[in-house]
Design an enzyme around this catalytic site. Structure first.
Site, PDB file in Angstrom:
ATOM      1  N   CYS A  11       0.864  -1.175   0.000  1.00  0.00           N
ATOM      2  CA  CYS A  11       0.000   0.000   0.000  1.00  0.00           C
ATOM      3  C   CYS A  11       0.903   1.228   0.000  1.00  0.00           C
ATOM      4  O   CYS A  11       2.120   1.100   0.107  1.00  0.00           O
ATOM      5  CB  CYS A  11      -0.999  -0.003   1.155  1.00  0.00           C
ATOM      6  SG  CYS A  11      -0.329   0.181   2.798  1.00  0.00           S
ATOM      7  N   CYS A  85      -1.860   1.230  -4.393  1.00  0.00           N
ATOM      8  CA  CYS A  85      -0.639   1.843  -4.955  1.00  0.00           C
ATOM      9  C   CYS A  85      -0.764   2.044  -6.456  1.00  0.00           C
ATOM     10  O   CYS A  85       0.073   2.695  -7.066  1.00  0.00           O
ATOM     11  CB  CYS A  85       0.612   1.044  -4.600  1.00  0.00           C
ATOM     12  SG  CYS A  85       0.844  -0.501  -5.476  1.00  0.00           S
ATOM     13  N   CYS A  89       3.224   0.211  -8.833  1.00  0.00           N
ATOM     14  CA  CYS A  89       3.770  -1.096  -8.478  1.00  0.00           C
ATOM     15  C   CYS A  89       4.367  -1.728  -9.730  1.00  0.00           C
ATOM     16  O   CYS A  89       3.690  -1.865 -10.749  1.00  0.00           O
ATOM     17  CB  CYS A  89       2.661  -1.973  -7.907  1.00  0.00           C
ATOM     18  SG  CYS A  89       3.252  -3.478  -7.141  1.00  0.00           S
TER      19      CYS A  89
END
Length: 134
Positions: A11, A85, A89
């Site tokens: 996160c 996110c 990522c």
């Protein structure tokens, strides 16, 4: 390379959702699963309300610290579970990616974090089933 699955929870701040998820998975799976968490912009410390919410269910995450997400951590994971996110990522072929849409517990009172915690537990239990870990 280990034969046990490696799960990475990601996160943004690695201070709430991902820390609670890692806490549940560690608690429920023991050493049957390698459990990691990271954030794209880690906070200075784990959210104290997330810590309190986990303490209520008997899981201590006070020893955890937010960590930066690295490409190597993603690439060496079996499953990467993102929690807000988004596109930051990194993607690697052969890694399974799941996106868990969960409210962010940041700046929320304990009463608002409990349902997030409970949903994370439900999803972690389902993940264990999917991984074939009892």
């Amino acid at each position: 390379m280990s034969s046990k699955p490696s799960v990475l929870f990601v996160c943004v701040h690695n201070a709430g959702r991902s820390q609670m998820a890692a806490g549940f998975l560690t608690h429920l799976a023991g050493d049957a699963v390698e459990v990691r968490s990271a954030g794209t912009t880690p906070a200075d410390a784990v959210n104290p309300v997330a810590i309190a919410a986990m303490e209520e269910v008997g899981i201590d995450i006070t020893d955890q610290t937010p960590k930066i997400l690295t490409p190597d951590t993603v690439e060496t994971s079996t499953v990467v579970i993102t929690m807000g996110c988004g596109d930051t990522c990194p993607y690697f072929p052969g890694v399974t990616y799941l996106d868990w849409q969960l409210d962010d517990p940041a700046n929320q009172p304990l009463a608002a974090v409990r349902p997030i915690r409970d949903e994370i537990e439900r999803r972690v239990r389902a993940l264990l089933t999917d991984l074939g870990v009892s």
